[in-house]
Design a protein around this motif. Structure first.
Motif, PDB file in Angstrom:
ATOM      1  N   ILE A   1     -24.768 -18.426  15.388  1.00 53.70           N
ATOM      2  CA  ILE A   1     -25.217 -17.099  15.799  1.00 53.70           C
ATOM      3  C   ILE A   1     -26.604 -16.880  15.213  1.00 53.70           C
ATOM      4  CG2 ILE A   1     -24.706 -14.631  15.773  1.00 53.70           C
ATOM      5  CD1 ILE A   1     -21.764 -15.387  15.212  1.00 53.70           C
TER       6      ILE A   1
ATOM      7  N   ALA B   1     -29.507 -12.293  14.160  1.00 57.99           N
ATOM      8  CA  ALA B   1     -28.611 -11.147  13.991  1.00 57.99           C
ATOM      9  C   ALA B   1     -29.084 -10.277  12.832  1.00 57.99           C
ATOM     10  CB  ALA B   1     -27.186 -11.629  13.722  1.00 57.99           C
TER      11      ALA B   1
ATOM     12  N   ALA C   1     -28.040 -13.435  19.194  1.00 56.79           N
ATOM     13  CA  ALA C   1     -27.675 -12.036  18.997  1.00 56.79           C
ATOM     14  C   ALA C   1     -28.758 -11.080  19.467  1.00 56.79           C
ATOM     15  CB  ALA C   1     -27.369 -11.786  17.518  1.00 56.79           C
TER      16      ALA C   1
ATOM     17  N   ARG D   1     -29.061  -7.917  17.456  1.00 58.29           N
ATOM     18  CA  ARG D   1     -27.952  -6.962  17.372  1.00 58.29           C
ATOM     19  C   ARG D   1     -27.280  -7.012  15.996  1.00 58.29           C
ATOM     20  NH1 ARG D   1     -25.054  -8.283  23.050  1.00 58.29           N
ATOM     21  NH2 ARG D   1     -25.635 -10.372  22.339  1.00 58.29           N
TER      22      ARG D   1
ATOM     23  N   LEU E   1     -24.453  -7.535  13.363  1.00 54.17           N
ATOM     24  CA  LEU E   1     -23.312  -8.424  13.155  1.00 54.17           C
ATOM     25  C   LEU E   1     -22.602  -8.000  11.882  1.00 54.17           C
ATOM     26  CD1 LEU E   1     -21.925 -11.038  14.279  1.00 54.17           C
ATOM     27  CD2 LEU E   1     -23.276 -12.304  12.587  1.00 54.17           C
TER      28      LEU E   1
ATOM     29  N   LEU F   1     -20.092  -8.370  17.041  1.00 54.56           N
ATOM     30  CA  LEU F   1     -21.488  -8.128  17.358  1.00 54.56           C
ATOM     31  C   LEU F   1     -21.561  -6.798  18.093  1.00 54.56           C
ATOM     32  CD1 LEU F   1     -24.162  -9.728  16.997  1.00 54.56           C
ATOM     33  CD2 LEU F   1     -23.803 -10.613  19.317  1.00 54.56           C
TER      34      LEU F   1
ATOM     35  N   THR G   1     -19.403  -8.562  21.445  1.00 52.71           N
ATOM     36  CA  THR G   1     -18.729  -9.860  21.309  1.00 52.71           C
ATOM     37  C   THR G   1     -17.880  -9.819  20.046  1.00 52.71           C
ATOM     38  OG1 THR G   1     -20.573 -11.015  22.356  1.00 52.71           O
ATOM     39  CG2 THR G   1     -19.041 -12.360  21.097  1.00 52.71           C
TER      40      THR G   1
END
Length: 663
Positions: free
Chosen positions: A240, A243, A286, A289, A291, A620, A637
């Motif tokens: 990921i 983030a 991401a 975004r 997390l 997320l 997510t």
């Protein structure tokens, strides 16, 4: 197969294939007798039914009359009585000149009647049999529903019970999952069975196991199909990137951060620049975004689609605070092996006393010997906590707590009747469920009978009197802090109960309700207590007073863990919003929903933060709930144990409409 069974049933039943002339059914809750349903059928499709049950002083009592046409569809319905929380119910449906009209406490409408089936809001259970028989007669076994929606029926085979052949059907269109029902060889309603609430003729009350087994097999096949379709396991690792990672240990948010997952655990958290492309790792960008660690719901009672709703809303860990001792354990095993979608579940086993207000459990005790035996059963079956319920004899409470602690289990519960919350904690309780029991401590010994609705009503009447500045409030808050008592306050429950308006959508679900399947949406109206004349102001002030009490408990350092005891997933988001409304900083609220439960339950080695070695349980979010807690609803997510879930796909599978696009 369906057409063959339908034809056979219709041939046997005639034009009004319905019910025996007079029948009385037994209503059971968790296998304990709780009430009855009586059905009387007359010529011309006229039916009279009455049903009532008692669930700890609550429960519906409905008397209804209806008339059916030759297709088995209602042409008239009249119902009256009270709902689960004893609010009055009156419902009317009729057809005139081809137009159907209906009105009840929460609905009023008209529509063309041709080919449609009206589903009452608070009908006796027998009405499910009425719908099943009408569906079997309908073209393609499908009917438009009024006020909205569509239902269909599918045959699932038959089972022999005491020499009788009972036919298993599943009706789709009433809820998130297909609704099972059993008809006998003449088409009469034979049984409506679930692990929680069952309606059966007295002769069948002891023979439900084969019916439950058949339903469980069908439900498991449905759940397994969704688990195959809705869960994605990256072939290699999962990386990921970019983030904004929230750490509940220090409330920090790290920009431009990458998280590498292998298998079910996080292996590295580092700035994007320090963690470049990794061989065989699938990349999830991401795009800046938010997390965060997976959420906890610390008060659930798992059934049906709760696991799916949890994962759709970022809940990756949960506590079940009372359930049956058979199907529930199998469900948790399916969550763990991946054949059903659901969170990681810690189990609390309920123990109650006996009597009219005893809780929904088989674990009912009157002696120390039986109480110790039940504690040991739970300990031997992987439970981590004992939940003591309201009808336990006060003298047994410390014995249960001592044995539970000896076996390594935590102790929590409702404060039993005839005890105060102070006495409950002094007796060995580690935790209290529901904030009303803290308020009731201030009313003790004047209010001691809390097995009935008084545990709600007396709080509604008096909560406003106990402001955080009162000496008795300050002293008890300090007592809870000194004893390291944990609170599971379930604030959404009391907002609903004290809202004063049973015709309104349950608070916090107003934006969700329009997205739900029509028949589910109709059940989203508030479970508000009826407000006695002269008590209007007290009821209006009760919930704000409880929010102020919650804030004072938090400010004093009392440990609070969020739970719902209500609609899975979505209502947890609102629970967190209520904590922020009380004045708790959003980042602190996120810590209470992630790290603090892991600390309370002793599982911080694996959960509670995004860090190397811990489970890859993450969500997320579009937005920043550490600043605006309402952004917690914008789950994009979810990752549980390294497997990826798309909330939108889960919602589609359950018939939930897409979330409105953000402005």
């Amino acid at each position: 197969m369906l057409r063959f069974l339908a034809a056979a049933l219709l041939a046997a039943c005639g034009a009004h294939a319905a019910v025996a002339a007079t029948r009385t059914d037994t209503i059971t809750i968790q296998g304990n007798a709780a009430g009855t349903q009586t059905v009387d059928a007359a010529a011309g499709g006229r039916v009279h039914a009455e049903y009532a049950y008692n669930d700890r002083g609550r429960g519906d009592h409905i008397t209804a009359d209806w008339t059916l046409d030759d297709a088995g569809r209602p042409t008239r319905y009249e119902g009256r009585g009270n709902d689960y929380m004893k609010a009055p119910v009156e419902e009317h449906f009729s057809i005139a000149a081809g137009t159907a009209s209906w009105h009840s406490r929460t609905e009023r409408g008209e529509a063309p009647a041709a080919g449609a089936f009206y589903v009452p809001n608070n009908a006796p259970p027998e009405f499910l049999g009425v719908l099943a028989r009408a569906l079997l007669k309908a073209p393609d076994h499908r009917l438009a529903l009024l006020p909205a929606g569509e239902a269909s029926i599918e045959a699932q085979g038959s089972v022999q019970v005491d020499g009788r052949e009972l036919h298993h059907y599943r009706i789709t269109g009433l809820g998130f999952t297909p609704q099972p029902i059993w008809l006998d060889g003449e088409g009469a309603t034979a049984a409506i069975v679930s692990g929680w609430f069952s309606v059966v003729p007295a002769a069948l009350a002891k023979g439900l196991e084969p019916l439950q087994a058949a339903q469980e097999a069908a439900d498991n096949a449905w759940s397994a199909r969704l688990a195959r379709e809705l869960v994605r396991a990256p072939k290699g690792g999962l990386l990921i990137r970019d983030a904004r990672v929230f750490d509940p240990r220090d409330l920090s948010v790290s920009e431009h951060t990458s998280v590498l997952v292998r298998g079910e655990r996080v292996v590295r958290v580092a700035p994007d620049a320090a963690l470049q492309a990794v061989a065989d790792a699938e990349v999830l960008d991401a795009h800046g975004r938010f997390l965060m660690p997976g959420l906890w719901d610390n008060h659930q009672h798992f059934s049906d689609v709760d696991g799916l709703l949890d994962l759709a809303n970022g809940v990756t860990s949960a506590r079940d605070m009372a359930n049956d001792t058979d199907a529930f354990l199998k469900r948790v095993a399916r969550f763990d092996d991946g054949s059903e979608i659901g969170p990681r579940v810690l189990k609390a086993g309920i123990i109650d006393g006996t009597g009219e207000f005893a809780g929904p459990t088989k674990m009912r005790v009157d002696s120390a010997e039986d109480a110790i035996k039940d504690v040991d059963w739970y300990a031997d079956h992987g439970y981590v906590q004992i939940k003591i319920y309201s009808s336990i004899k006060p003298e047994l409470m410390p014995l249960i707590a001592a044995r539970a602690h000896e076996r390594g289990l935590r102790v929590s519960g409702h404060v039993p009747a005839l005890m105060s919350a102070r006495q409950f904690v002094e007796g060995g309780a580690d935790e209290i469920q529901h904030l009303n029991f803290v308020v009731l401590n201030f009313l003790f010994p004047g209010v001691q009978e809390t097995r009935n609705r008084d545990r709600f009503i007396k709080v509604a009447e008096h909560a406003r009197a106990f402001t955080p500045d009162k000496p008795e409030v300050r002293e008890f808050v300090a007592f809870l802090k000194a004893h390291h008592t944990v609170l599971d306050p379930t604030m959404t429950i009391f907002e609903d109960l004290f809202s004063g308006d049973p015709t309104a959508i349950t608070p916090g679900l107003e934006t969700l309700a329009p997205r739900l399947p029509p028949q589910v949406r109709r059940a989203m109206f508030a479970g508000a207590l009826p407000v006695p004349k002269g008590q209007e102001e007290a009821y209006r002030a009760a919930f704000p007073a409880m929010l102020a009490l919650l804030k004072s408990l938090h400010d004093a350092g009392v440990t609070i863990i969020p739970g719902t005891d209500a609609l899975a997933g979505y209502q947890l988001h609102h629970e967190l919003e209520l904590y922020a409304k009380a004045g708790i900083a959003p980042a602190e609220v996120l810590r209470m929903a992630t790290l603090v439960p892991a600390e309370v339950m002793g599982v911080t080695r694996d959960r509670g933060a995004i860090a190397p070695g811990k489970y890859a349980d993450l969500l997320l979010v579009d937005g920043d709930p550490s600043r605006d807690i309402t952004d917690i609803r914008k789950v994009a997510t979810v990752v549980k144990g390294g497997k990826v879930y798309d909330p939108a796909a889960i919602e589609r599978a359950l018939g939930i409409l897409p979330r409105p696009a953000s402005p």
